[in-house]
Scaffold this motif. Structure first.
Motif, PDB file in Angstrom:
ATOM      1  N   HIS A  32      -5.738  -0.001   1.128  1.00 56.30           N
ATOM      2  CA  HIS A  32      -5.979   1.291   0.462  1.00 56.30           C
ATOM      3  C   HIS A  32      -7.199   1.940   1.088  1.00 56.30           C
ATOM      4  CE1 HIS A  32      -6.099   4.349  -2.615  1.00 56.30           C
ATOM      5  NE2 HIS A  32      -7.382   4.089  -2.798  1.00 56.30           N
ATOM      6  N   ILE A  43      -5.553   5.297  -7.954  1.00 56.28           N
ATOM      7  CA  ILE A  43      -4.854   5.826  -6.765  1.00 56.28           C
ATOM      8  C   ILE A  43      -4.276   7.192  -7.117  1.00 56.28           C
ATOM      9  CG2 ILE A  43      -3.040   5.439  -5.068  1.00 56.28           C
ATOM     10  CD1 ILE A  43      -3.151   2.450  -5.786  1.00 56.28           C
ATOM     11  N   TYR A  71      -6.493  -1.034  -8.708  1.00 55.25           N
ATOM     12  CA  TYR A  71      -5.626  -0.431  -7.679  1.00 55.25           C
ATOM     13  C   TYR A  71      -4.324  -1.222  -7.564  1.00 55.25           C
ATOM     14  CZ  TYR A  71      -9.683   2.291  -6.120  1.00 55.25           C
ATOM     15  OH  TYR A  71     -10.745   3.157  -6.055  1.00 55.25           O
ATOM     16  N   HIS A 129       6.453  -1.342   0.510  1.00 51.39           N
ATOM     17  CA  HIS A 129       5.991  -0.942  -0.819  1.00 51.39           C
ATOM     18  C   HIS A 129       7.079  -1.248  -1.847  1.00 51.39           C
ATOM     19  CE1 HIS A 129       6.824   3.051   1.359  1.00 51.39           C
ATOM     20  NE2 HIS A 129       7.956   2.589   0.913  1.00 51.39           N
ATOM     21  N   PHE A 131      -0.465  -0.096  -8.563  1.00 54.64           N
ATOM     22  CA  PHE A 131       0.602  -0.132  -7.559  1.00 54.64           C
ATOM     23  C   PHE A 131       1.764  -1.005  -8.042  1.00 54.64           C
ATOM     24  CE2 PHE A 131       2.768  -1.283  -3.678  1.00 54.64           C
ATOM     25  CZ  PHE A 131       2.731  -0.096  -2.953  1.00 54.64           C
ATOM     26  N   THR A 158      -0.896   4.932   4.276  1.00 49.42           N
ATOM     27  CA  THR A 158      -2.191   4.230   4.189  1.00 49.42           C
ATOM     28  C   THR A 158      -2.504   3.430   5.449  1.00 49.42           C
ATOM     29  OG1 THR A 158      -1.088   2.444   2.998  1.00 49.42           O
ATOM     30  CG2 THR A 158      -2.285   4.063   1.670  1.00 49.42           C
ATOM     31  N   GLY A 191       0.846  -1.189   0.000  1.00 47.55           N
ATOM     32  CA  GLY A 191       0.000   0.000   0.000  1.00 47.55           C
ATOM     33  C   GLY A 191       0.876   1.231   0.000  1.00 47.55           C
ATOM     34  N   GLN A 240      -8.011  -3.728   0.076  1.00 48.55           N
ATOM     35  CA  GLN A 240      -8.548  -3.563  -1.273  1.00 48.55           C
ATOM     36  C   GLN A 240      -8.566  -4.888  -2.027  1.00 48.55           C
ATOM     37  OE1 GLN A 240      -9.722  -0.815  -2.813  1.00 48.55           O
ATOM     38  NE2 GLN A 240     -10.017  -1.933  -4.744  1.00 48.55           N
TER      39      GLN A 240
END
Lengths: 248, 267
Positions: free
Chosen positions: A211, A244, A231, A195, A235, A38, A34, A216
Motif C-alpha cells: 500500500h 484506504i 488497512y 486482489h 481490504f 499500487t 493490494g 503495509q
C-alpha cells in the motif's frame, strides 16, 4: 530466498514503489495483495529485471540480481502472466515447450513435445489441445496453457500475476487449486499477486500487503483475518470506508 | 524586469526552434542505437532460423504479387506517357530507353519501397505492438529469449536481403509492362525494343537499384520494429505505432532515395 530491500521505482512523477522491504523464504508461497495501481505488477517485474528499479537491492539466495548472469537467473524462473501472454503465432505445444526448444535448456523436438503434452495433462488439458492455436482456446484454457508453460522447465521459482482475473468463480477455483498443488509438488518458491481473496486463501503460506508503495503488513495467511492492521482489515472485508481511499 | 528575464524573453524564439531540433536529433539517436543493437544481435548466437525463414517468406515471397502488379502497371503507364510526351518533339523512339532507366533507377526501387512500407512495415509494427501490449514481449524475456534477437533481427535482416531481390523482380516486370504496351499498342518492333533496353542500361543503374532496395528494405523493417517495440498501451497505442511506422518509413525511403540518387548519379 528472495530478499528485497528499499526497492523504489517511479514513472515520471508517479512514485509507485517507495521503499519495499520483503523476504520470501525458499519453498514458500507468498501472495502480495493490494489495490489496483499500487505497484504489485511493477514489483514482480523489478525482480525479473523487466523493469529496472530506481533504488534498493533485490537479492536471490544472497546474490544481487542486478549483477547476476541474466540467462542463468531467468532459467530459474517461470511466470504466469495476467492475460497468459501466449504467442499467437505458435501452436499450444510450442508455447508450452518454448524454453525447451531453444537456448540453454533446448532438447530434441519430440522430447520437448512429449514434455509439453505431459504438462498440459498436468493442468487438466488433453493432448488434442496441443496442436491448436491460442486464439482457439477459452480464457480459462489459455490460463492453464500459460500455467503449463510456466512449469514446463520445472523452475525453482514461479511468479503468478493475477492468475484468476477474468475467470468465472469455478474456473478461478480450478486455477487456484492447480497452483497450490503444483507449487507444493514441485517444492517451488512462489510469488503471486492478486486482489482476489479466494486466491489468497487457496495459494498463500504468507501474505504481504502493498500500500502506498510500501509493504503495509506481512504475516502468515492464518493471521490475515486478525492482523490488527486497519488497512488489511479493510481490504480483506472489502469495506468502502476505512484508511484506504475508495476512489484513488 | 531583470536583465536575465529580458534575455530569456529575447531568446525564447530560439528556444522554440531548438526544442524540436533537439527532439528530432534525439529520435535519430534512438533509432540509430536501435538499428545497431538489432544488427549486432543478428551477428551473434543464438540464431533463430525459423524466425528468419518466416520473415523472408513474409517480406519477400508474399510481397511478390503486390510488387509485381505495381511494377507491371507502372511500366505500362510509363511507356504510354513517354510515347505521348515524346511525340511533341518527335522523340517517340526513346520509349525503351526511358522506361528502362526510369524503372531501374527510380520507379522500381521507390515504388517497391513504398509498397513494402505499406504492406510490411505496418504489419510488423502492428504485430510487435500487439505483442507488447499483451505482455508477449515480457514473456519472451522471462523465457530467456531476447526480443531484439528473436523478433527484430530476423525481420530487419530478411528485409535487407529480400527487398533488393523484390526490386530486381519489379524492375524486370516494369520493363516487361512497358514492352507489352509498346509492342502491343504502339507498334514497336519487339526485338528492337529489347535490344535498345539492353544496350542502354549500365551496370551502375542496376547496382544503384539494388542498393536502394537494400536501404529501403532496411528502413521499412526497422521502422516497423522500432515503433512496435516502443508502442503505447492499448488499441490506441497499437494504432499510433502502426500509423507512425508507415509515415516514418515512407518519408525516410523518399529522403534516402534522394541521397542515394545524388551519391550514384551526381555529376
Amino acid at each position: 530466498m528472495i530478499a528485497l530491500s528499499g526497492v523504489t521505482k517511479a514513472f515520471d512523477d508517479n512514485r509507485v514503489l517507495q521503499g519495499v522491504d520483503l523476504a520470501v523464504e525458499t519453498g514458500r508461497s507468498m501472495v502480495i495483495i493490494g489495490g489496483s495501481g499500487t505497484g504489485k505488477s511493477v514489483l514482480l517485474k523489478c525482480i525479473l529485471g523487466l523493469v529496472r528499479p530506481d533504488g534498493g537491492t533485490i537479492a536471490l539466495d544472497g546474490q544481487d540480481v542486478a549483477r547476476a548472469d541474466r540467462d542463468a537467473f531467468l532459467a530459474r524462473f517461470g511466470m504466469l502472466f495476467q492475460g497468459a501472454a501466449l504467442f499467437d503465432s505458435l501452436p499450444v505445444w510450442q508455447n508450452v515447450a518454448f524454453r525447451l526448444l531453444r537456448g540453454s535448456l533446448a532438447r530434441p523436438r519430440d522430447e520437448a513435445r512429449a514434455i509439453a503434452i505431459e504438462k498440459l495433462r498436468r493442468v487438466g488439458l488433453g493432448a488434442d489441445v496441443a496442436d491448436k492455436f491460442p486464439a482457439e482456446l477459452s480464457g480459462g484454457m489459455q490460463k492453464r496453457v500459460g500455467l503449463a508453460r510456466a512449469i514446463a522447465a520445472e523452475p525453482e521459482i514461479i511468479f503468478f500475476d493475477e492468475p484468476t482475473t477474468g475467470l468465472d468463480p469455478i474456473m478461478a477455483g480450478v486455477i487456484n487449486d492447480l497452483i497450490r498443488e503444483i507449487v507444493t509438488e514441485m517444492g517451488a518458491t512462489a510469488m503471486t499477486i492478486t486482489h482476489d481473496m479466494s486466491s489468497v486463501r487457496a495459494i498463500a503460506d504468507e501474505v504481504a500487503m502493498l500500500h502506498a508503495g510500501r509493504i503495509q503488513w506481512t504475516g502468515p495467511v492464518a493471521d490475515l483475518d486478525h492482523s490488527g492492521d486497519p488497512y488489511v482489515d479493510q481490504f480483506v472485508t472489502g469495506r468502502a470506508t476505512g484508511p484506504i481511499e475508495a476512489v484513488r | 524586469m531583470s536583465e536575465r528575464d529580458s534575455l530569456t524573453r529575447a531568446l525564447s524564439p530560439l528556444g522554440a526552434l531548438g526544442r524540436p531540433v533537439l527532439g528530432a536529433l534525439a529520435a535519430v539517436g534512438r533509432v540509430t542505437l536501435f538499428a545497431l543493437n538489432a544488427l549486432w544481435r543478428a551477428l551473434r548466437p543464438p540464431f533463430y532460423p525459423r524466425e528468419y525463414a518466416l520473415a523472408m517468406l513474409h517480406v519477400g515471397w508474399l510481397s511478390l504479387p503486390v510488387v509485381g502488379l505495381t511494377a507491371l502497371f507502372t511500366g505500362g503507364a510509363l511507356a504510354l506517357q513517354i510515347y505521348s510526351g515524346g511525340a511533341r518533339f518527335n522523340a517517340e523512339s526513346v520509349v525503351p530507353q526511358i522506361v528502362a532507366i526510369g524503372m531501374v533507377r527510380e520507379l522500381g526501387p521507390v515504388l517497391v519501397g513504398l509498397m513494402i512500407a505499406a504492406r510490411v512495415t505496418s504489419s510488423i509494427a502492428a504485430e510487435i505492438a500487439t505483442m507488447k501490449v499483451t505482455e508477449q514481449i515480457d514473456a519472451l524475456t522471462t523465457l530467456s529469449t531476447d526480443p531484439m534477437r528473436y523478433l527484430v533481427a530476423p525481420r530487419v535482416v530478411s528485409a535487407l536481403v529480400a527487398v533488393p531481390l523484390l526490386v530486381a523482380v519489379g524492375d524486370v516486370i516494369g520493363i516487361a509492362g512497358g514492352y507489352a504496351v509498346a509492342t502491343g499498342n504502339l507498334d514497336f518492333n519487339p526485338a528492337t525494343y529489347l535490344n535498345n533496353t539492353a544496350d542502354f542500361l549500365q551496370w551502375r543503374d542496376v547496382v544503384s537499384s539494388l542498393a536502394k532496395g537494400c536501404a529501403f528494405g532496411g528502413l521499412a523493417a526497422l521502422m516497423g520494429c522500432y515503433f512496435g517495440m516502443n508502442s503505447g498501451r492499448g488499441a490506441q497505442g497499437v494504432g499510433r505505432a502502426t500509423k507512425g511506422s508507415v509515415e516514418a518509413a515512407a518519408v525516410l525511403i523518399l529522403a534516402a532515395n534522394f541521397l542515394l540518387t545524388g551519391a550514384f548519379f551526381s555529376v
